[in-house]
Every structure is written in structure tokens, then in C-alpha cells.
Design a protein around this motif. Structure first.
Motif, short mmCIF file in Angstrom:
data_model
loop_
_atom_site.label_atom_id
_atom_site.label_comp_id
_atom_site.label_asym_id
_atom_site.label_seq_id
_atom_site.Cartn_x
_atom_site.Cartn_y
_atom_site.Cartn_z
N LEU A 23 0.84 -1.20 0.00
CA LEU A 23 0.00 0.00 0.00
C LEU A 23 0.87 1.25 0.00
O LEU A 23 0.64 2.19 -0.77
N ARG A 24 1.87 1.27 0.86
CA ARG A 24 2.73 2.45 0.98
C ARG A 24 3.50 2.72 -0.31
O ARG A 24 3.75 3.89 -0.66
N ALA A 25 3.83 1.68 -1.03
CA ALA A 25 4.57 1.86 -2.28
C ALA A 25 3.78 2.65 -3.30
O ALA A 25 4.36 3.23 -4.23
N ALA A 26 2.46 2.70 -3.15
CA ALA A 26 1.62 3.43 -4.09
C ALA A 26 1.39 4.88 -3.68
O ALA A 26 0.81 5.65 -4.45
N PHE A 27 1.83 5.27 -2.48
CA PHE A 27 1.62 6.65 -2.05
C PHE A 27 2.39 7.59 -2.99
O PHE A 27 3.52 7.29 -3.39
N PRO A 28 1.83 8.75 -3.32
CA PRO A 28 2.55 9.72 -4.17
C PRO A 28 3.87 10.15 -3.52
O PRO A 28 4.00 10.15 -2.30
N GLN A 29 4.82 10.50 -4.35
CA GLN A 29 6.12 10.92 -3.82
C GLN A 29 6.01 12.22 -3.04
O GLN A 29 6.77 12.43 -2.09
N ARG A 30 5.08 13.09 -3.43
CA ARG A 30 4.88 14.33 -2.67
C ARG A 30 3.99 13.99 -1.47
O ARG A 30 2.77 13.99 -1.55
N GLY A 31 4.63 13.71 -0.36
CA GLY A 31 3.90 13.26 0.82
C GLY A 31 2.94 14.27 1.39
O GLY A 31 2.03 13.92 2.14
N SER A 32 3.12 15.54 1.03
CA SER A 32 2.23 16.58 1.55
C SER A 32 0.91 16.66 0.80
O SER A 32 0.00 17.39 1.19
N ALA A 33 0.77 15.89 -0.29
CA ALA A 33 -0.48 15.89 -1.06
C ALA A 33 -1.60 15.31 -0.20
O ALA A 33 -1.39 14.51 0.71
N THR A 34 -2.82 15.74 -0.47
CA THR A 34 -3.97 15.30 0.32
C THR A 34 -4.31 13.85 0.02
O THR A 34 -4.50 13.46 -1.13
N ALA A 35 -4.40 13.06 1.09
CA ALA A 35 -4.82 11.67 0.98
C ALA A 35 -6.30 11.53 1.33
O ALA A 35 -7.04 10.81 0.66
N ILE A 36 -6.73 12.23 2.39
CA ILE A 36 -8.11 12.13 2.86
C ILE A 36 -8.59 13.51 3.29
O ILE A 36 -7.89 14.22 4.02
N GLU A 37 -9.80 13.86 2.86
CA GLU A 37 -10.44 15.09 3.30
C GLU A 37 -11.70 14.74 4.08
O GLU A 37 -12.53 13.96 3.61
N LEU A 38 -11.85 15.31 5.27
CA LEU A 38 -13.04 15.08 6.08
C LEU A 38 -14.21 15.88 5.53
O LEU A 38 -14.08 17.08 5.26
N CYS A 39 -15.35 15.23 5.37
CA CYS A 39 -16.52 15.88 4.75
C CYS A 39 -17.64 16.16 5.73
O CYS A 39 -18.66 16.74 5.35
#
Length: 537
Positions: A23-39
Motif C-alpha cells: 500500500l505504501r509503495a503506491a503513495f505519491p512521492q509528494r507526501g504533503s499531497a492530500t490523501a483524505i479530506e473530512l466531509c
């Protein structure tokens, strides 16, 4: 010994098959990008980055390491949906332990059974449940009980805050256990389906390809599919299919802690993928804001966990212009079949669940094991890398649920009855185990009957599911009183509430003089279902 000879005899290092590594291998290289937004909730609008998921799960994994637990300990979790709860799941994977999610509707008697059967080393509950939950856990031998609240509170996060945010995932083999999901049988005794790292990863990778997940830019994390996550995360659909799908694709999630149809419709223009049970689609259709324009940017609507009514399927297409993709899976197998995703692969047919996924073997057989011809109704059996390792501490039950061919090939008996079309498409026509699926949750009649039969004045009972426009199936009970007893259906319902999860409580109870039986004395539940078929309209 020469260096060549030494290298020839040295053990070969095997890759780490820990699911979190993939799973972690698929994370974008820019770690500061949004993964989850609370709605929703008081923190609506807050965003979690990919680095937040990595560091937060590392802290929790390091906390588990500090506890010096035995290898592959069970970690039982009954909490409200939150990103922190998802991080806890990832942390359990990282730490090499076994995740045991529990429906947050379960009551004390149910929790006591799970604790006693699984013997978890760690249990996590909500702060509100701690007084009774911890009593049960400690009495059952659990050494550590933490709390985790939906507002980022609780002792788990307090303790983890003092841990390092760097952690190396524990080495796991593909056959090592990753999770245990409890699923009841017709006897009423819950069974723990053991899913391995290999089971979960193989299925996630197949779905990533088959459902044509569109990856974001690997550097920036921008673009690609965006998932609306509005499902609970204590069962296969929300935790494994939805969460794994987004994580393995590096896709952003719009995160709803509770399903709100109006709020979901409002976020459709920002998303591309939605997964839901039929109940959610019914409720979304009740929103005037659901239009073709609102859904214009969506790529894929997926439905599962319960039969989707033809009326809902057609109404959705008429309102949105999208054809819902129906699929079929189980706690023991994750996903097994799916209607086509790509138009080039064929049509999505209403009332069917599609053909077997790549790598999944599926056959339909008669009672004696002979293969059914296309169109004939029989028992569905499956095999493949996604099929579970067996039932926790139930070797006899595990052996009973598998058919073994002469060549040693093992087929899991799903308990479902269906038919295969000439093109491989599967239609589910019934369930040999009388399972009821209400609102996407499994309800097992024998368990509910056990509770009812213990009530004063009850001689016997039968629980069945009948069509329901909102929940797919509604649970009802037919109860026979003892001689001289005066029973009220409403009193039986009231007596069940608070003792078992709300989704298991019958929506209506009928008091009858006797139950219909065949010549062998078996209750004819098919007649009860037919008699009450039109109850909910």
C-alpha cells in the motif's frame, strides 16, 4: 569454504509480503499531497496528507511494539469511523499483528463471545463504551484496553503521541494472517474468517486493474480517481474493497464518518468513484439534487453487500445516466465476481453480479457435486488466492466448508445458490444458509431465534428476510407462544433492543399458533417468506 560455496548455501532473503508495504509503495512521492479530506463532523474540511498516514500509523505501530505482545496477536477494535481508526488498522498490519474489526452495533453479549473466542491481546473501544467493554475484555484475559474517539480523543492516541513516527513494517509472508472477520453460520455460532496478507493484496490488485482505477500523478499526487468513502470500516466492503482500492491507487478520499445523502450528492462533482450498499442508493435517489449534471464527472458507481432491486438499478440509470456496477463477494473471499467496468468488456446486466474476476475459479454444481449446465441452478463454489485460510480455531468447520477434488483442488462452498450464463455471468438466486442481508449487514436467523426463544412465554420462533425497498431485506420474526402465554410482538422487539445490534432486531414480529413444517418436521421458511413477501410494499 569458498565464497562461491558460502553464497550458494546462504538463505535467500524473501521479499516482505506485509500488505502495508504494498500500500505504501503506491503513495505519491509528494507526501504533503492530500490523501483524505473530512466531509462531515466538527473537523469537516480538515485534510490528512500521505505523510500523515505514514507517520500516524508508524506511531501506533510503535506503541504496539512497546507492549511486547506475542507475534501475530489479535487486536480487537470496536470504534466509530475515523481516519485515526483507519490508521490503527494500518498500524496493526505494520506491526505484524492480526486486525479484528467489530461492528460498532454489537452489544455486550456479542462482544463477550468475540473476546472469549479470539482472545485478543489488545482491545480498543470508544471512550463511552469503556466501562462495560473493558470489564468484558479484562475478564476475558485481554491485557491492554485503549479508547479511541471519533473526535481524535482517547487513551490510544495519548499514548501513541509519545512514540517515534518512523517504523519498519514487520516482515510477513503471504500466508501470514492479517485480519479475522467474524461471520455467523446457521447454527448461530460466529466463525472467524482468517484472511492473510496474500489474500487481501491479491484481491486489491485484481480490483485495481479490473475496475480500471486511474492513478494520480505519481510525483504530485494530483489528478486520477477520487473516492467518496461513505461506508463503515468494520467489514469487507468499506475496509478492504474501498480503502484498499484508494490506498493502492494513491487516490484521494472524500471521507464521510456517517452517510448523509444530501452531503454526498453535493460532493459528487469533486469525485469519480462511489461505493455503496443498495440502501445508500435508495436514499440518494430520494435527493432532488441527484441529477445527471451532478454526476457528470463520475466514472464509476459500485453496489454490493446485498441484492440491488431492479427498480433501484433502473431508477439510477434514468436519473444519472450511469449504470451501476454490481459485484459479489464474501467475508471469506473478499470479491469474487464483477460486472464489466470497461464498455469494451460488455454490458452491466441488472440482477446479475458478473463473471468471476481474473484468478478466481468459480463453478456451479448439483448437490452431488456434478457440474451444472449453463442456466441450471446449483451451489456456487470458488477457489483462488483471495479465498481465506479457514475459520479461526474451527478445523472441523473449515474442512466441512471445502469440497476437495480427486486431484486435491479445494473449493470453498459459499452457501449461495445461483446459475451461470453462457458468457460466465452469475446470477445469485438464493442462499442455502438462510442468510439475511439487511442494509448491507449480515443477519443470521439462528442467532436471533436463539435470543427470542430464551424469552419468557416463547415456545419457538422462525426469523426470515423479506423484500424491503430501503434495506434490500427486512428482518421479521414469527413467534409461537407457550400454552397460556400472552405475547406481544412489540414487547419482543423492545426486549431485543439493547441486547443485540439494531440491524438484527426484527422490524416486525408476528404471533402465530404454529410454524409451517414439512413431512420431516423442518420449518418451511420458504413459505414464511412467501406469505410475508409484500409486507414492506
Amino acid at each position: 569454504m569458498s565464497s562461491a560455496a558460502a553464497s550458494a548455501t546462504a538463505p535467500v532473503a524473501t521479499p516482505n509480503a506485509n500488505l502495508y508495504v504494498a500500500l505504501r509503495a503506491a503513495f505519491p512521492q509528494r507526501g504533503s499531497a492530500t490523501a483524505i479530506e473530512l466531509c462531515d463532523g466538527p473537523h469537516a474540511g480538515d485534510r490528512y496528507s500521505w505523510d500523515d498516514l505514514e507517520r500516524g500509523s508508524a506511531k501506533l505501530a510503535n506503541l504496539l511494539a512497546r507492549l511486547e505482545l506475542p507475534p501475530a496477536s489479535r487486536i480487537a477494535v470496536q470504534v466509530d469511523k475515523s481516519v485515526e481508526a483507519l490508521m490503527l488498522y494500518l498500524a496493526v498490519l505494520r506491526a505484524g499483528h492480526v486486525y479484528l474489526p467489530l461492528n460498532n452495533g454489537y452489544q455486550e453479549a456479542e462482544i463477550a463471545y468475540f473476546i472469549g473466542n479470539a482472545e485478543p491481546a489488545v482491545a480498543v473501544c470508544t471512550p463511552q463504551a469503556f466501562p462495560w467493554f473493558s470489564r468484558i475484555a479484562f475478564q476475558g484475559g485481554t491485557r491492554h484496553v485503549f479508547t479511541l474517539g471519533e473526535q481524535r480523543d482517547g487513551t490510544l492516541l495519548d499514548r501513541a503521541a509519545h512514540c517515534d513516527d518512523v517504523q519498519q513494517p514487520v516482515h510477513r509472508a503471504p500466508d501470514d494472517l492479517a485480519a479475522i472477520l467474524y461471520t455467523s453460520g446457521t447454527t448461530g455460532r460466529s466463525k472467524g474468517a482468517m484472511l492473510t496478507h496474500g489474500n487481501l493484496l491479491s484481491n486489491a490488485r485484481v480490483l485495481k486493474d479490473f475496475w480500471d482505477w486511474r492513478a494520480p500523478d505519481p510525483l504530485s499526487g494530483e489528478g486520477g480517481d477520487v473516492l467518496i468513502h461513505a461506508l463503515p470500516i468494520f467489514h469487507v466492503h468499506g475496509l478492504f474493497v474501498a480503502s484498499h482500492g484508494a490506498l493502492l491507487n494513491g487516490s484521494r478520499m472524500l471521507w464521510f464518518s456517517k452517510f448523509d445523502p444530501r452531503a454526498v450528492v453535493a460532493r459528487l462533482p469533486e469525485a469519480t468513484v462511489f461505493m455503496g450498499v443498495p440502501t445508500l442508493y435508495v436514499r440518494l435517489l430520494g435527493e432532488p439534487g441527484l441529477t445527471a449534471a451532478a454526476a457528470a464527472g463520475m466514472r464509476l458507481f459500485i453496489s454490493g453487500s446485498a441484492p440491488l432491486l431492479v427498480e433501484t438499478f433502473d431508477a439510477w440509470t434514468a436519473r444519472t445516466g450511469h449504470v451501476i456496477l454490481e459485484r459479489y463477494g464474501m467475508s471469506e473471499t473478499v470479491m469474487l465476481t464483477s460486472n464489466p467496468c470497461r464498455a469494451a468488456d460488455g454490458e452491466r446486466r441488472r440482477g446479475t453480479v458478473g463473471a468471476a474476476l481474473p484468478g478466481v475459479g468459480l463453478r456451479v454444481v448439483h448437490d452431488d457435486g456434478r457440474a451444472c449446465a449453463d442456466g441450471e441452478i446449483g451451489h456456487i463454489q470458488v477457489r483462488g488466492p483471495n479465498v481465506f485460510a479457514g475459520y479461526w480455531r474451527m478445523p472441523e468447520k473449515t474442512a466441512e466448508e471445502f469440497a476437495v477434488d480427486a486431484d486435491g483442488t479445494r473449493w470453498f462452498r459459499t452457501g449461495d445458490v445461483g446459475q451461470r450464463a453462457a458468457d460466465g455471468g452469475i446470477t445469485i438466486v438464493g442462499r442455502s444458509k438462510d442468510l439475511i442481508i439487511s442494509g448491507g449487514y449480515n443477519v443470521y436467523p439462528a442467532e436471533i431465534e436463539g435470543w427470542i426463544n430464551e424469552m419468557p412465554g416463547v415456545a419457538e420462533s422462525a426469523v426470515v428476510g423479506v423484500p424491503h425497498p430501503d434495506f434490500g431485506e427486512g428482518v421479521i420474526a414469527i413467534v409461537v407462544p407457550r400454552a397460556g402465554a400472552d405475547l406481544e410482538g412489540s414487547a419482543i422487539i423492545a426486549g431485543l433492543k439493547g441486547r443485540i445490534a439494531g440491524f438484527k432486531v426484527p422490524k416486525q414480529v408476528f404471533i402465530e399458533r404454529e410454524l409451517p413444517r414439512n413431512a420431516m418436521g423442518k420449518v418451511q421458511k420458504n413459505l414464511l417468506r412467501e406469505i410475508h413477501r409484500g409486507l414492506f410494499g
